[in-house]
Design an enzyme around this catalytic site. Structure first.
Site, PDB file in Angstrom:
ATOM      1  N   ASP A  68      47.435  63.781  49.659  1.00 45.93           N
ATOM      2  CA  ASP A  68      49.157  62.820  49.743  1.00 45.93           C
ATOM      3  C   ASP A  68      50.567  64.484  49.712  1.00 45.93           C
ATOM      4  O   ASP A  68      49.639  64.791  49.860  1.00 45.93           O
ATOM      5  CB  ASP A  68      48.982  62.880  47.831  1.00 45.93           C
ATOM      6  CG  ASP A  68      50.462  61.536  47.193  1.00 45.93           C
ATOM      7  OD1 ASP A  68      50.816  60.797  48.709  1.00 45.93           O
ATOM      8  OD2 ASP A  68      51.322  62.041  46.216  1.00 45.93           O
ATOM      9  N   PHE A 148      57.256  61.332  62.779  1.00 40.72           N
ATOM     10  CA  PHE A 148      57.287  59.561  61.630  1.00 40.72           C
ATOM     11  C   PHE A 148      57.910  60.063  60.904  1.00 40.72           C
ATOM     12  O   PHE A 148      58.176  61.231  60.750  1.00 40.72           O
ATOM     13  CB  PHE A 148      55.548  59.650  61.448  1.00 40.72           C
ATOM     14  CG  PHE A 148      54.972  60.461  60.271  1.00 40.72           C
ATOM     15  CD1 PHE A 148      53.982  61.139  61.395  1.00 40.72           C
ATOM     16  CD2 PHE A 148      54.994  59.590  59.428  1.00 40.72           C
ATOM     17  CE1 PHE A 148      53.144  61.879  60.187  1.00 40.72           C
ATOM     18  CE2 PHE A 148      54.469  60.338  58.911  1.00 40.72           C
ATOM     19  CZ  PHE A 148      53.104  61.155  58.954  1.00 40.72           C
TER      20      PHE A 148
HETATM   21  P1  IMP Z   1      50.768  59.938  53.217  1.00 35.95           P
HETATM   22  O1  IMP Z   1      50.926  60.440  51.794  1.00 35.95           O
HETATM   23  O2  IMP Z   1      50.835  61.170  53.900  1.00 35.95           O
HETATM   24  O3  IMP Z   1      51.214  58.779  53.018  1.00 35.95           O
HETATM   25  O4  IMP Z   1      53.001  60.476  52.917  1.00 35.95           O
HETATM   26  C1  IMP Z   1      53.824  59.824  52.367  1.00 35.95           C
HETATM   27  C2  IMP Z   1      54.874  59.358  52.719  1.00 35.95           C
HETATM   28  O5  IMP Z   1      55.556  61.272  53.438  1.00 35.95           O
HETATM   29  C3  IMP Z   1      55.208  58.544  54.341  1.00 35.95           C
HETATM   30  O6  IMP Z   1      55.174  57.883  54.481  1.00 35.95           O
HETATM   31  C4  IMP Z   1      56.077  59.671  55.064  1.00 35.95           C
HETATM   32  O7  IMP Z   1      58.044  59.365  54.546  1.00 35.95           O
HETATM   33  C5  IMP Z   1      56.217  61.023  54.483  1.00 35.95           C
HETATM   34  N1  IMP Z   1      55.495  62.208  54.931  1.00 35.95           N
HETATM   35  C6  IMP Z   1      53.936  62.868  55.521  1.00 35.95           C
HETATM   36  N2  IMP Z   1      54.032  63.571  56.450  1.00 35.95           N
HETATM   37  C7  IMP Z   1      55.061  63.628  57.247  1.00 35.95           C
HETATM   38  C8  IMP Z   1      55.392  64.586  58.750  1.00 35.95           C
HETATM   39  O8  IMP Z   1      54.553  65.229  58.673  1.00 35.95           O
HETATM   40  N3  IMP Z   1      56.813  64.210  58.905  1.00 35.95           N
HETATM   41  C9  IMP Z   1      57.544  63.231  58.477  1.00 35.95           C
HETATM   42  N4  IMP Z   1      57.281  62.766  56.875  1.00 35.95           N
HETATM   43  C10 IMP Z   1      56.159  62.704  56.175  1.00 35.95           C
END
Ligand code: IMP
Length: 195
Positions: A68, A148
């Site tokens: 996460d 992203f």
């Molecule tokens: P997840 O836990 O990888 O799904 O990340 C949760 C949220 O954090 C994503 O939907 C993005 O909005 C943000 N996020 C995670 N990793 C990145 C990154 O490397 N760059 C920019 N936003 C990120």
């Protein structure tokens, strides 16, 4: 040994497959026929990573890990944090999320922020947590088209451009996710019987 990554994203799993010790096969949720939508109801990144890994371990009895990630802005007391994906609403729109952060920091001079990734591993029934952090700043406007999420408004410390202005390779070398994955890989290398 099979190791299930609690994600539906085959690209994420393929990236990690390239790094794990030989003899470990990284599987996705599709590989174990799991289509469940695991609700991320925790109030910290640690809780969310653990609840996803525990869900898979309890239901399938397999070695697994889950991650996460959140953007933590100092002047916003660590928000968006666990709410990063849906900060501006359930549509999970990256542009809306960035605009909300920029708006909330409009008159703020402290632009310090960090990305933090937590990985929860359950190996032979034991839980382990790994963390990766990249410190940086929130810019005053969006810049760059790569990456992203919040990449266009996050400038890592010691770099001129935002994450969105870097190549994927440049970002992966210093990113929160890369660091957390490296910690996981280091652990697997010393705690599994594979070279
Ligand atoms: P997840 O836990 O990888 O799904 O990340 C949760 C949220 O954090 C994503 O939907 C993005 O909005 C943000 N996020 C995670 N990793 C990145 C990154 O490397 N760059 C920019 N936003 C990120």
């Amino acid at each position: 040994m099979n190791l299930v990554f609690a994600t539906q994203n085959r690209n994420k799993a393929a990236e990690i497959q390239k790094m794990v010790p030989a003899g470990i096969t990284v599987q996705t949720l599709q590989d174990i026929q799991c289509n469940d939508d695991i609700a991320e109801t925790g109030s910290t990144l640690e809780e969310n990573a653990l609840l996803k890994a525990r869900y898979i371990y309890n239901k399938f009895g397999v070695n697994c890990f889950a991650d996460d990630t959140g953007l933590e802005v100092e002047a916003l007391q660590g928000r968006p944090g666990v709410l990063s994906a849906r900060y501006a609403g359930e549509s999970k729109d990256a542009g809306d999320n960035m605009n909300l952060v920029l708006e909330q920091l409009l008159h703020e001079s402290n632009r310090k922020a960090r990305f933090r990734t937590v990985i929860a591993l359950i190996l032979d029934g034991k839980e382990h947590l790994f963390e990766g952090i990249v410190n940086g700043y929130i810019t005053v406007s969006m810049s760059g088209t790569g990456g992203f999420g919040y990449d266009p408004i996050f400038k890592p410390e010691g770099f001129e451009g935002t994450f969105a202005e870097m190549t994927a390779d440049e970002k992966n070398k210093i990113s929160h996710r890369g660091l957390a994955v490296n910690a996981l890989i280091g652990f697997l290398k010393t705690h599994t019987n594979h070279p």
